[in-house]
Design an enzyme around this catalytic site. Structure first.
Site, PDB file in Angstrom:
ATOM      1  N   ASP A  62       0.806  -1.210   0.000  1.00  0.00           N
ATOM      2  CA  ASP A  62       0.000   0.000   0.000  1.00  0.00           C
ATOM      3  C   ASP A  62       0.834   1.252   0.000  1.00  0.00           C
ATOM      4  O   ASP A  62       2.002   1.236   0.359  1.00  0.00           O
ATOM      5  CB  ASP A  62      -0.804   0.044   1.306  1.00  0.00           C
TER       6      ASP A  62
ATOM      7  N   LYS B   8      -3.125   4.102  -3.353  1.00  0.00           N
ATOM      8  CA  LYS B   8      -4.168   4.997  -3.838  1.00  0.00           C
ATOM      9  C   LYS B   8      -3.574   6.319  -4.298  1.00  0.00           C
ATOM     10  O   LYS B   8      -4.188   7.067  -5.004  1.00  0.00           O
ATOM     11  CB  LYS B   8      -5.178   5.250  -2.726  1.00  0.00           C
TER      12      LYS B   8
ATOM     13  N   MET C 271      -7.220   9.460   9.526  1.00  0.00           N
ATOM     14  CA  MET C 271      -7.791  10.006   8.286  1.00  0.00           C
ATOM     15  C   MET C 271      -8.540  11.308   8.580  1.00  0.00           C
ATOM     16  O   MET C 271      -8.731  11.676   9.731  1.00  0.00           O
ATOM     17  CB  MET C 271      -8.729   8.995   7.616  1.00  0.00           C
TER      18      MET C 271
HETATM   19  N1  SAH Z   1      -3.704   0.612   9.293  1.00  0.00           N
HETATM   20  C1  SAH Z   1      -3.148   1.947   9.433  1.00  0.00           C
HETATM   21  C2  SAH Z   1      -4.187   3.026   9.236  1.00  0.00           C
HETATM   22  C3  SAH Z   1      -4.771   3.041   7.848  1.00  0.00           C
HETATM   23  S1  SAH Z   1      -5.879   4.368   7.586  1.00  0.00           S
HETATM   24  C4  SAH Z   1      -2.481   2.054  10.815  1.00  0.00           C
HETATM   25  O1  SAH Z   1      -2.665   1.191  11.646  1.00  0.00           O
HETATM   26  O2  SAH Z   1      -1.721   3.011  11.021  1.00  0.00           O
HETATM   27  C5  SAH Z   1      -4.799   5.630   6.992  1.00  0.00           C
HETATM   28  C6  SAH Z   1      -4.608   6.714   8.027  1.00  0.00           C
HETATM   29  O3  SAH Z   1      -3.628   6.296   8.955  1.00  0.00           O
HETATM   30  C7  SAH Z   1      -4.056   8.014   7.505  1.00  0.00           C
HETATM   31  O4  SAH Z   1      -5.056   8.817   6.939  1.00  0.00           O
HETATM   32  C8  SAH Z   1      -3.483   8.626   8.751  1.00  0.00           C
HETATM   33  O5  SAH Z   1      -4.509   9.149   9.555  1.00  0.00           O
HETATM   34  C9  SAH Z   1      -2.944   7.419   9.453  1.00  0.00           C
HETATM   35  N2  SAH Z   1      -1.514   7.205   9.238  1.00  0.00           N
HETATM   36  C10 SAH Z   1      -0.903   6.151   8.694  1.00  0.00           C
HETATM   37  N3  SAH Z   1       0.432   6.284   8.724  1.00  0.00           N
HETATM   38  C11 SAH Z   1       0.678   7.470   9.318  1.00  0.00           C
HETATM   39  C12 SAH Z   1       1.852   8.177   9.667  1.00  0.00           C
HETATM   40  N4  SAH Z   1       3.071   7.695   9.400  1.00  0.00           N
HETATM   41  N5  SAH Z   1       1.723   9.364  10.270  1.00  0.00           N
HETATM   42  C13 SAH Z   1       0.525   9.866  10.562  1.00  0.00           C
HETATM   43  N6  SAH Z   1      -0.615   9.247  10.249  1.00  0.00           N
HETATM   44  C14 SAH Z   1      -0.554   8.063   9.643  1.00  0.00           C
END
Ligand code: SAH
Length: 505
Positions: free
Chosen positions: A37, A59, A174
């Site tokens: 992803d 995406k 998000m």
């Molecule tokens: N499964 C992922 C979340 C997926 S949804 C997890 O556990 O982290 C995607 C959202 O995750 C993004 O919109 C953001 O809000 C957050 N996200 C993922 N990686 C991030 C990062 N390195 N820093 C800040 N937010 C992050």
């Protein structure tokens, strides 16, 4: 290869390579197919086998856009072919991001699967911003919610009235784009307007940034500073603890974009050290180590190594290639006989020591003249037989210098370097799109190999070189060296980089 296909739904962690689990790494190393992803750190792909099939299902950024159905079909199809399929997702696979749906599709198809949890950005993001999820005196529960939906929509699944009543620490994933309507809704539900809020973007990477404010002004601040996704938002009193606990963002190289030219497989000591200082490292694969053109000749020299007075190693790769063959030929380390061992540079010496062999001579400097001087210091090598283990097409200065003081030098070509054409982690693309502050060169060949890639030189990208020979190569190509390491090894280079940024920012 196993006939039993299987899907591994693997969490790649929030970004920092050090926050990937051992199990995740193992799955990546074993995978036949990896579907990753946009939020999964692509550097993890350097652990993949050379023949692994790698599919980008993100995406954003360039490349293909696979629909959720396409992704499910791909995972199932590959597993049915008997493949080990890794589905690599950012953070934890079951925290938002549709991992649950993928697991259901795989289960429905009757495919065996495994879930490898990861460190979610929901927890790591605040932690790297110096914000604990809980504090005994401030809260006793934590809520994770998604800002994916616009609260203004009637059908929004999130009950903001309940959230307002619940209090505690609330973490939103998000939806930074919708922050205005989300905070409005919270205020409308009676949450106090001075509640501390923090936004952490690109958390745990060299691009991490944190914005703090209150419920009433955070949305406007985010717009004003063009604060973009991916970010987590933390609402709650715990945000205040950042004042004393902010640690990661104090690192000296935070936010600096530094290019490291490396072979893809090499454990990247330099990258790790720069990352530990907070840099965003763009690890650019430029060369690959391949067996020498004449492996047989090399093997014969290894076989006869005990006939030499000295074996001289010039690189860790050479040490590895040598002992790889040596232990295929012999099963007793004593077959190396009375040969003494010289290793140039600390990394080379370390690799020799890994094989439980003593290093008799360790010139720290790769410059031929210094090596010759070190040899002279320990006594005459006149008429002694030296086996020089090195890369094909390495410079002649060293064998010449050693013959010059009377040694009988044989060269054993242990490996050769070829241009790396695969760019699985998309580092080349990243460099072209977003530029960099600095590039590090650890040898003349890294200079040549980088230039051979033909990438446009990012504006303002400065150059750090490990030593005078490398610097000369840089200048021979019409480029300027901005800083040269005083000690010609990785630590020396890191020190030089620190000083450069401390001086000029
Ligand atoms: N499964 C992922 C979340 C997926 S949804 C997890 O556990 O982290 C995607 C959202 O995750 C993004 O919109 C953001 O809000 C957050 N996200 C993922 N990686 C991030 C990062 N390195 N820093 C800040 N937010 C992050």
């Amino acid at each position: 290869m196993s006939k039993n296909g299987r899907v591994y739904l693997v969490g790649a962690g929030p970004g920092d390579l050090g926050l990937v689990t051992l199990r995740a790494k193992e799955c990546i190393e074993n995978a036949d197919v990896i579907v990753y992803d946009h939020l999964a750190n692509p550097e993890t792909l350097s652990w993949a086998r050379d023949d692994a099939e790698i599919v980008y299902a993100g995406k954003e950024a360039g490349g293909s856009q696979l629909s959720q159905q396409d992704i499910n079909a791909l995972l199932i199809g590959k597993a049915r072919e008997g493949k080990q399929v890794v589905r690599l997702k950012g953070g934890d696979p079951f925290v938002f991001g549709r991992g649950a749906e993928e697991a259901q599709a795989i289960a429905d198809a009757g495919i065996p699967f495994e879930i490898v949890p990861g460190i979610t950005s929901a927890i790591a993001g605040p932690a790297y911003a110096g914000i604990p999820m809980t504090h005994r005196e401030l809260n006793s529960h934590v809520t994770f919610f998604t800002g994916h939906e616009d609260p203004a929509k009637a059908e929004s699944a999130i009950d903001y009235a309940a959230l307002a009543k619940l209090g505690g620490t609330q973490v939103m994933l998000m939806g930074v784009e919708r922050l205005g309507s989300i905070t409005n809704e919270m205020l409308k539900q009676g949450v106090r307007s001075d509640l501390p809020v923090a936004l952490v973007r690109s958390a745990t990477t060299g691009k991490q940034e944190t914005l703090t404010g209150s419920l009433s002004d955070i949305a406007q601040k985010a717009v004003a500073s063009d604060f973009k996704a991916p970010a987590v938002a933390v609402f709650g009193e715990v945000v205040g603890l950042r004042d004393s606990l902010n640690w990661y963002e104090k690192r000296p190289l935070l936010g600096k974009r530094i290019v490291v030219t490396r072979t893809r497989k090499q454990a990247s000591v330099l990258s790790n050290k720069l990352r530990a200082l907070g840099a965003h490292v763009i690890e650019l694969p430029t060369i690959r180590i391949e067996p020498p053109s004449n492996l047989r000749e090399f093997a014969e020299l290894v076989q006869d190594a005990h006939e030499y007075d000295w074996i001289v190693f010039t690189s860790a790769n050479g040490v590895e290639a040598f002992f790889d063959i040596f232990f295929k030929l012999y099963d007793d380390a004593r077959e190396i006989g009375g040969a003494r061992i010289a290793a140039i540079g600390p990394a080379t010496a370390q690799r020799v020591k890994d094989f439980h062999l003593h290093v008799d001579l360790q010139p720290d400097d790769f410059v031929a003249e210094s090596v010759v001087r070190e040899f002279k210091k320990q006594g005459s090598i006149e008429n002694l037989r030296l086996l020089l283990v090195r890369a094909e097409k390495a410079r002649d200065a060293l064998p010449k210098g050693l013959s010059g003081i009377g040694a009988i030098v044989d060269e054993a070509f242990a490996y050769r370097t070829v241009p790396e054409t695969r760019d699985t982690s998309g580092a080349g693309r990243q460099l072209t799109q977003d530029g960099a502050d600095l590039i590090t060169f650890t040898s003349s060949s890294t200079v040549e190999n980088f230039l051979a890639l033909g990438l446009p030189w990012p504006q303002g990208m400065r150059i750090a070189s490990i030593g005078p020979i490398t610097s000369k190569t840089v200048r021979d190509h019409g480029l300027n060296v901005d800083v040269e390491a005083r000690r010609h090894d990785i630590d020396g280079l890191v020190q030089a980089v620190r000083e450069l940024f401390a001086e000029k920012g």
